[in-house]
Each structure stands twice: as structure tokens, then as C-alpha cells.
Design an enzyme around this catalytic site. Structure first.
Site, PDB file in Angstrom:
ATOM      1  CB  SER A  52      -6.044   4.155   0.284  1.00 25.55           C
ATOM      2  OG  SER A  52      -6.419   2.880  -0.194  1.00 25.55           O
ATOM      3  CE1 TYR A  53      -0.299  -1.248  -3.234  1.00 28.25           C
ATOM      4  CE2 TYR A  53      -0.541  -0.239  -5.397  1.00 28.25           C
ATOM      5  CZ  TYR A  53       0.109  -1.117  -4.547  1.00 28.25           C
ATOM      6  OH  TYR A  53       1.174  -1.840  -5.006  1.00 28.25           O
TER       7      TYR A  53
END
Length: 180
Positions: free
Chosen positions: A52-53
Site C-alpha cells: 500500500s505504501y
């Protein structure tokens, strides 16, 4: 939830701040926006368990490229700096997770912490350069604070549009090379 939060903070935060600054930049005929990439964007290794990052930071680089074209002719620029493996709160969270973060990732994170990581001053030096008048020809780029040096970036005037973007291959140049 982690996915949405990463997108909201990293991508939407960059977009909203940029959109707020752009009218003032255009009105005064000058401005610089410097975003932060990270999570292995442009680097040789994307860390596991951070999808996600990493995805949100790749999206920031795409946003920087898109906004750059909107700033053409305004004497405004936007770029993203990839600061390197700086010891941050994210590193502390990985260390706190232990081997749940993945054995290899955990071990490399421990080594980074012990060695001190990338000095944040490298990113600060790059940001100061990109904020100045002499970097007015650089826009829409993702620049590594570790690998690139401000003095090298002056050569960007003569380089193709794809240099220091996520689209590293300039297909027009490849086609021209094949025809030679």
C-alpha cells in the site's frame, strides 16, 4: 484500511497541497513543489509487506509527472525526491513487528537502524537545489537524493523527457537507434 490510508495520506495529501499552491505559483510567475517519493520507487528493491505504501508513492510520482505538464510555461515546477533509506517512524514500526514483517525485510531493517540509514541531509540538499532558480528546467521528475547529485542534474536540459521518470525508456529514441 491500510491501503486507503496510504493513498489518502501520500497521494491525496500531495494532490491537495499541490492544487492549493498552483494558483499562487501561476499568479506570481514562479513556484516550486517538491513531493516525497519512497518505498523503493525507482530503486532496485521494493520491500515486501509494504504494497500500500509503495503503490501510493508510485502514484505520487505519476501525479508529479501529470502536474508538471499542467505547469508548462508558468515558470513553476514539481518534482519528487526519493530520500533513500532514512531512519523514520516507519522503520521503527517494522522493527516493532519483528519477523512478522518478513525475515529478510526485518534483518535488513535492523542493519539499516544499526548503520544509521541514509542521512536526511541528502534529501534536504536536493530539496534546496530543486527549490532554486537554477533547477527551473527540471520538472515532473523523480530524483534520488542518494544516487543523483544536484550538479549532475544540470545536464537534464539536454536529456530526453523520460529521464528521471518512471517511464525510463523513451521509445522514440529506441526506434531512432534501431533505424541507425
Amino acid at each position: 484500511l491500510a491501503w486507503k490510508q496510504a493513498i489518502d495520506i501520500n497521494l491525496c495529501g500531495t494532490a491537495f497541497c499541490s492544487r492549493a499552491a498552483i494558483p499562487y505559483m501561476k499568479k506570481q510567475g514562479f513556484g516550486r513543489i517538491i513531493a516525497l517519493a519512497g518505498g523503493g520507487v525507482g530503486g532496485p528493491n521494493i520491500k515486501p509487506n509494504l504494497s500500500s505504501y509503495a503503490t501510493s508513492k508510485f502514484a505520487v510520482c505519476g501525479l508529479v509527472e501529470a502536474i508538471s505538464s499542467e505547469l508548462e510555461g508558468s515558470n513553476g515546477t514539481i518534482n519528487a525526491i526519493s530520500p533513500g533509506a532514512v531512519n523514520t517512524r516507519l522503520l521503527d514500526q517494522v522493527l516493532a513487528a519483528g519477523e512478522k514483517a518478513g525475515k529478510k525485510f526485518f534483518e535488513s531493517s535492523k542493519a539499516q537502524k544499526e548503520k544509521g540509514g541514509t542521512p536526511p541531509e541528502l534529501a534536504a540538499k536536493m530539496a534546496l537545489f530543486l527549490a532554486g532558480e537554477s533547477a527551473g528546467h527540471i520538472s515532473g521528475r523523480m530524483i534520488s537524493a542518494v544516487w543523483e547529485k544536484p550538479e549532475q542534474l544540470s545536464a537534464l536540459k539536454a536529456m530526453g523527457k523520460s529521464m528521471y521518470t518512471l517511464r525510463r525508456v523513451d521509445w522514440l529514441l529506441v526506434k531512432e537507434t534501431k533505424n541507425d
